[in-house]
Motif scaffolding. Structure first.
Motif, PDB file in Angstrom:
ATOM      1  N   THR A  55     -34.967   7.279 -10.556  1.00 26.06           N
ATOM      2  CA  THR A  55     -35.489   6.574 -11.720  1.00 26.06           C
ATOM      3  C   THR A  55     -35.553   7.532 -12.913  1.00 26.06           C
ATOM      4  O   THR A  55     -35.446   8.759 -12.753  1.00 26.06           O
ATOM      5  CB  THR A  55     -36.893   6.022 -11.454  1.00 26.06           C
ATOM      6  N   THR A  56     -35.747   6.963 -14.091  1.00 26.48           N
ATOM      7  CA  THR A  56     -35.871   7.797 -15.286  1.00 26.48           C
ATOM      8  C   THR A  56     -37.066   8.744 -15.154  1.00 26.48           C
ATOM      9  O   THR A  56     -36.991   9.919 -15.525  1.00 26.48           O
ATOM     10  CB  THR A  56     -36.028   6.919 -16.532  1.00 26.48           C
ATOM     11  N   ARG A  74     -38.705  -4.050 -12.336  1.00 27.09           N
ATOM     12  CA  ARG A  74     -39.147  -3.207 -13.436  1.00 27.09           C
ATOM     13  C   ARG A  74     -38.634  -1.771 -13.289  1.00 27.09           C
ATOM     14  O   ARG A  74     -38.907  -0.925 -14.134  1.00 27.09           O
ATOM     15  CB  ARG A  74     -40.675  -3.200 -13.509  1.00 27.09           C
ATOM     16  N   SER A  75     -37.891  -1.509 -12.229  1.00 31.94           N
ATOM     17  CA  SER A  75     -37.398  -0.150 -11.976  1.00 31.94           C
ATOM     18  C   SER A  75     -35.960   0.000 -12.454  1.00 31.94           C
ATOM     19  O   SER A  75     -35.147  -0.919 -12.334  1.00 31.94           O
ATOM     20  CB  SER A  75     -37.473   0.181 -10.478  1.00 31.94           C
ATOM     21  N   VAL A  76     -35.658   1.175 -12.987  1.00 35.23           N
ATOM     22  CA  VAL A  76     -34.302   1.525 -13.414  1.00 35.23           C
ATOM     23  C   VAL A  76     -33.859   2.743 -12.620  1.00 35.23           C
ATOM     24  O   VAL A  76     -34.550   3.770 -12.598  1.00 35.23           O
ATOM     25  CB  VAL A  76     -34.255   1.842 -14.925  1.00 35.23           C
ATOM     26  N   HIS A  77     -32.725   2.621 -11.928  1.00 39.51           N
ATOM     27  CA  HIS A  77     -32.209   3.726 -11.140  1.00 39.51           C
ATOM     28  C   HIS A  77     -30.864   4.197 -11.696  1.00 39.51           C
ATOM     29  O   HIS A  77     -30.017   3.384 -12.055  1.00 39.51           O
ATOM     30  CB  HIS A  77     -32.024   3.307  -9.671  1.00 39.51           C
ATOM     31  N   HIS A  78     -30.696   5.509 -11.766  1.00 38.18           N
ATOM     32  CA  HIS A  78     -29.463   6.121 -12.252  1.00 38.18           C
ATOM     33  C   HIS A  78     -28.734   6.750 -11.065  1.00 38.18           C
ATOM     34  O   HIS A  78     -29.366   7.368 -10.187  1.00 38.18           O
ATOM     35  CB  HIS A  78     -29.765   7.201 -13.292  1.00 38.18           C
ATOM     36  N   LEU A 108     -29.009  17.271 -15.149  1.00 35.79           N
ATOM     37  CA  LEU A 108     -29.253  15.865 -14.796  1.00 35.79           C
ATOM     38  C   LEU A 108     -28.219  15.383 -13.780  1.00 35.79           C
ATOM     39  O   LEU A 108     -28.572  14.761 -12.770  1.00 35.79           O
ATOM     40  CB  LEU A 108     -29.227  15.004 -16.059  1.00 35.79           C
ATOM     41  N   LEU A 109     -26.941  15.690 -14.033  1.00 37.76           N
ATOM     42  CA  LEU A 109     -25.907  15.278 -13.081  1.00 37.76           C
ATOM     43  C   LEU A 109     -26.102  15.954 -11.726  1.00 37.76           C
ATOM     44  O   LEU A 109     -25.909  15.326 -10.676  1.00 37.76           O
ATOM     45  CB  LEU A 109     -24.514  15.605 -13.635  1.00 37.76           C
ATOM     46  N   ARG A 110     -26.452  17.228 -11.748  1.00 40.21           N
ATOM     47  CA  ARG A 110     -26.661  17.943 -10.482  1.00 40.21           C
ATOM     48  C   ARG A 110     -27.819  17.319  -9.697  1.00 40.21           C
ATOM     49  O   ARG A 110     -27.832  17.346  -8.455  1.00 40.21           O
ATOM     50  CB  ARG A 110     -26.974  19.415 -10.732  1.00 40.21           C
ATOM     51  N   ALA A 111     -28.789  16.768 -10.408  1.00 36.02           N
ATOM     52  CA  ALA A 111     -29.956  16.189  -9.740  1.00 36.02           C
ATOM     53  C   ALA A 111     -29.654  14.868  -9.051  1.00 36.02           C
ATOM     54  O   ALA A 111     -30.398  14.447  -8.143  1.00 36.02           O
ATOM     55  CB  ALA A 111     -31.093  15.992 -10.746  1.00 36.02           C
ATOM     56  N   LEU A 112     -28.563  14.204  -9.451  1.00 32.32           N
ATOM     57  CA  LEU A 112     -28.277  12.864  -8.940  1.00 32.32           C
ATOM     58  C   LEU A 112     -27.531  12.918  -7.608  1.00 32.32           C
ATOM     59  O   LEU A 112     -26.471  12.323  -7.431  1.00 32.32           O
ATOM     60  CB  LEU A 112     -27.480  12.062  -9.970  1.00 32.32           C
ATOM     61  N   GLY A 171     -19.058   7.529 -18.681  1.00 35.54           N
ATOM     62  CA  GLY A 171     -18.606   7.121 -17.361  1.00 35.54           C
ATOM     63  C   GLY A 171     -19.040   8.036 -16.233  1.00 35.54           C
ATOM     64  O   GLY A 171     -18.453   8.005 -15.150  1.00 35.54           O
ATOM     65  N   LEU A 172     -20.070   8.857 -16.476  1.00 32.98           N
ATOM     66  CA  LEU A 172     -20.486   9.832 -15.477  1.00 32.98           C
ATOM     67  C   LEU A 172     -21.693   9.377 -14.653  1.00 32.98           C
ATOM     68  O   LEU A 172     -22.002   9.998 -13.637  1.00 32.98           O
ATOM     69  CB  LEU A 172     -20.795  11.182 -16.142  1.00 32.98           C
ATOM     70  N   LEU A 173     -22.370   8.328 -15.088  1.00 33.30           N
ATOM     71  CA  LEU A 173     -23.421   7.756 -14.259  1.00 33.30           C
ATOM     72  C   LEU A 173     -23.534   6.261 -14.534  1.00 33.30           C
ATOM     73  O   LEU A 173     -23.055   5.765 -15.556  1.00 33.30           O
ATOM     74  CB  LEU A 173     -24.774   8.466 -14.442  1.00 33.30           C
ATOM     75  N   THR A 174     -24.148   5.566 -13.592  1.00 37.63           N
ATOM     76  CA  THR A 174     -24.419   4.133 -13.748  1.00 37.63           C
ATOM     77  C   THR A 174     -25.920   3.923 -13.721  1.00 37.63           C
ATOM     78  O   THR A 174     -26.673   4.723 -13.137  1.00 37.63           O
ATOM     79  CB  THR A 174     -23.770   3.313 -12.631  1.00 37.63           C
ATOM     80  N   THR A 175     -26.359   2.857 -14.352  1.00 36.88           N
ATOM     81  CA  THR A 175     -27.776   2.522 -14.383  1.00 36.88           C
ATOM     82  C   THR A 175     -27.949   1.096 -13.871  1.00 36.88           C
ATOM     83  O   THR A 175     -27.278   0.180 -14.347  1.00 36.88           O
ATOM     84  CB  THR A 175     -28.344   2.639 -15.806  1.00 36.88           C
ATOM     85  N   THR A 176     -28.831   0.933 -12.898  1.00 38.30           N
ATOM     86  CA  THR A 176     -29.073  -0.380 -12.286  1.00 38.30           C
ATOM     87  C   THR A 176     -30.553  -0.712 -12.408  1.00 38.30           C
ATOM     88  O   THR A 176     -31.411   0.123 -12.096  1.00 38.30           O
ATOM     89  CB  THR A 176     -28.670  -0.374 -10.801  1.00 38.30           C
ATOM     90  N   ARG A 177     -30.829  -1.926 -12.873  1.00 38.48           N
ATOM     91  CA  ARG A 177     -32.224  -2.372 -12.995  1.00 38.48           C
ATOM     92  C   ARG A 177     -32.563  -3.296 -11.832  1.00 38.48           C
ATOM     93  O   ARG A 177     -31.845  -4.262 -11.563  1.00 38.48           O
ATOM     94  CB  ARG A 177     -32.443  -3.087 -14.323  1.00 38.48           C
TER      95      ARG A 177
END
Length: 316
Positions: free
Chosen positions: A267-268, A302-306, A258-262, A293-299
């Motif tokens: 989005t989820t 209706r979209s959530v981005h990591h 998951l971290l490598r993908a970011l 503390g390895l990722l942040t999530t912003t809404r």
């Protein structure tokens, strides 16, 4: 609050340990093995080592029945053998009083410890075998990495002292530390305790296996040693096998992927598609990484981005 009391003489006797010390690093790792927190970053490390520790290391747990070890184990030594020799040279009356202290209110004392209380050579051989067995399992596979991390930490502090002075180096050891000292007292967040240097000086020792508060070695007629958590927040891990992701052994394969993908905010749903898991599974893994503390999530609507944090970009 830990309060370290300095005299004017002590300020001239502050030094950073130039090399890692195997015995304190081993004991920090063993304490971390018994700590139930840090499940995300240390959970897999803890499980792997607990499965690997041989029975010969078991007596070390007997020495700390309530999580508190006798102070005669608090030694430095630049090699494992030197550290073991320092432990073995403890005065018999100190061994007896410390064993009585740590076992007060903890029930039956194992038979071999009664032998140690009496100064029996067979009991000391049990301690040495246990130390060696634990070292070979816990530290030996990662000792070169610990040495590399220590050199980097030592160099960082040396440059800070040279460019900005000792005060700047001291305040950089942990968040929230401040100088100048008030009335010659340096305060660290942690359990209430007063330590008086009284001219003995202070040795600052980074440890790469402990994530709690500072660990203090305060023995008569010796410099006080303050071991503080250092490193990137992850436990040292053996080199990865060819083709293996080094993060997978610490975070787990899916969270490492998951971290490598970011490489960009996702989005989820996009994460789930890339990982080949359900959206609920991707969300659960993202939540665990966010807590570390390895990722942040912003809404946004209706979209959530990591997105990966700066800390995540420093991981190997």
């Amino acid at each position: 609050m830990l309060r370290i009391h300095f005299t004017a003489e002590d300020f001239t006797r502050v030094r950073f340990a130039p090399r890692p010390s195997p015995v304190p690093e081993l004991h920090a790792a063993l304490m971390m093995l018994g700590a139930p927190h840090e499940g995300l970053l240390f959970g897999r490390w803890r499980g792997r080592l607990l499965r690997a520790l041989p029975a010969a290391a078991g007596p070390l747990a007997d020495l700390a029945p309530g999580g508190t070890a006798p102070s005669f184990l608090d030694v430095l030594g630049e090699t494992r053998e030197e550290g073991l020799a320092l432990i073995r040279s403890t005065r018999p009356e100190s061994v007896r009083s410390e064993l009585e202290r740590v076992y007060a209110g903890h029930g039956t004392v194992p038979g071999w410890l009664r032998g140690l209380h009496g100064g029996g050579p067979d009991a000391w051989r049990v301690v040495e075998r246990a130390q060696r067995a634990a070292y070979e399992t816990v530290l030996a596979p990662v000792w070169e990495l610990v040495q590399d991390w220590h050199r980097a930490e030592f160099t960082r502090h040396a440059l800070t002292v040279a460019e900005q002075g000792l005060g700047a180096a001291l305040t950089s050891l942990a968040p929230g530390l401040r100088l100048p000292l008030r009335d010659g007292v340096w305060e660290w967040p942690g359990a209430p305790r007063d330590v008086r240097l009284a001219g003995r000086g202070l040795v600052l020792l980074p440890t790469f296996h402990w994530r709690g508060g500072p660990l203090v070695q305060d023995l008569p007629e010796r410099p006080v040693v303050l071991a503080y958590p250092a490193g990137g927040g992850l436990p040292p891990a053996p080199p990865a096998a060819p083709g293996e992701d080094p993060l997978a052994g610490v975070l787990g394969r899916t969270r490492a992927q998951l971290l490598r993908a970011l490489t960009e905010p996702l989005t989820t749903t996009e994460l789930a598609r890339r990982l080949g898991v359900s959206a609920a599974t991707a969300s659960a893994h993202a939540q665990a990484l966010r807590a570390a503390g390895l990722l942040t999530t912003t809404r946004t609507g209706r979209s959530v981005h990591h997105a990966a944090t700066p800390l995540a970009t420093l991981l190997p």
